[in-house]
Design an enzyme around this catalytic site. Structure first.
Site, PDB file in Angstrom:
ATOM      1  N   GLY A 229       0.818  -1.198   0.000  1.00 12.34           N
ATOM      2  CA  GLY A 229       0.000   0.000   0.000  1.00 12.34           C
ATOM      3  C   GLY A 229       0.855   1.253   0.000  1.00 12.34           C
ATOM      4  O   GLY A 229       1.991   1.242  -0.474  1.00 12.34           O
ATOM      5  N   CYS A 230       0.329   2.331   0.538  1.00  9.13           N
ATOM      6  CA  CYS A 230       1.052   3.598   0.584  1.00  9.13           C
ATOM      7  C   CYS A 230       2.410   3.415   1.243  1.00  9.13           C
ATOM      8  O   CYS A 230       2.515   2.868   2.343  1.00  9.13           O
ATOM      9  CB  CYS A 230       0.234   4.625   1.363  1.00  9.13           C
ATOM     10  SG  CYS A 230       1.105   6.163   1.658  1.00  9.13           S
TER      11      CYS A 230
END
Length: 238
Positions: free
Chosen positions: A59-60
């Site tokens: 993810g981020c």
């Protein structure tokens, strides 16, 4: 404006900024992805001389980088892009989800201080949710996929065995979707993405989604947690 930019900056800042910060202060466990206590790998990479490298995507990259910057034995954790070509390795292009890149973190570690297996355990437990397909929390798209880019055959073998071990133990409600493959190239992200969690702890996205990851690291892996993060900027200035 890309979807990721909107979700990170506009949505959280404008719609739930104050709420997100207050939620973190009152109940930091209310993160987008809660930590899962999992067993250590049954098999691990043999300790070797010199600094070792693995690239992980969950993810981020702000939160994943922040977790490993607070992990003892990690000598550097750099946010960047992996899975695509150098020509498309920039934030605005990667955010389109068409480049093959995943937002990733290059983790360099001292195997005499932390094992590869422990890196994996932290990654699967507190850094992200490995059962989410092409998304993580509020962010969706292949650039937010769960992946591990290995740098040698032994890493690949241990990683695949660990995923099989965790699936067999049913420690998650759903199967792990993490992709495992060889690292073909890592490209550091823009300077403003580096050390983002440390530099912007009160930014609503960070406060709600990522600070709890570091708190979970401190709680679940207390022996591996360091209070002072190992920052990219510190290495550049020393």
């Amino acid at each position: 404006m890309s979807r990721s930019q909107f979700s990170r900056f506009s949505l959280y800042a404008a719609a739930i900024g104050a709420l997100a910060i207050s939620a973190f202060v009152v109940a930091p466990s209310l993160a987008a992805e809660d930590a899962v206590v999992i067993p250590a790998p049954a098999a691990d990479v043999k300790a070797a001389d010199g600094i070792q490298t693995v690239v992980v995507a969950g993810g981020c990259f702000w939160g994943v980088q922040g977790v490993f910057q607070h992990t003892a034995g990690v000598v550097n954790a750099v946010s960047g892009y992996a899975g695509g070509s150098k020509t498309t390795a920039d934030y605005s292009t990667v955010s389109t989800g068409t480049t093959g890149h995943a937002e990733s973190v290059e983790v360099k570690y001292d195997p005499k201080k932390i094992s590869y297996g422990k890196i994996l355990q932290i990654f699967f437990s507190v850094a992200h949710d490995p059962t989410q397909l092409n998304r993580q929390g509020p962010d969706s798209g292949t650039q937010y996929r769960s992946a591990i880019f290995t740098t040698n055959d032994e890493q690949k073998k241990v990683t695949e065995a660990y995923i099989a071990q965790l699936n067999a133990a049913k420690v998650y409600k759903k199967p792990i979707v993490t992709k495992v493959g060889p690292l073909e190239g890592f490209f550091p992200a823009e300077a403003y993405h580096q050390d983002y969690l440390t530099l912007h702890p009160n930014q609503p996205y960070i406060a709600y989604n990522d600070i709890p990851k570091v708190e979970n690291l401190k709680k679940i892996f207390a022996e591996d947690y360091i209070e002072k993060p190992t920052l990219v900027s510190a290495r550049l200035t020393n």
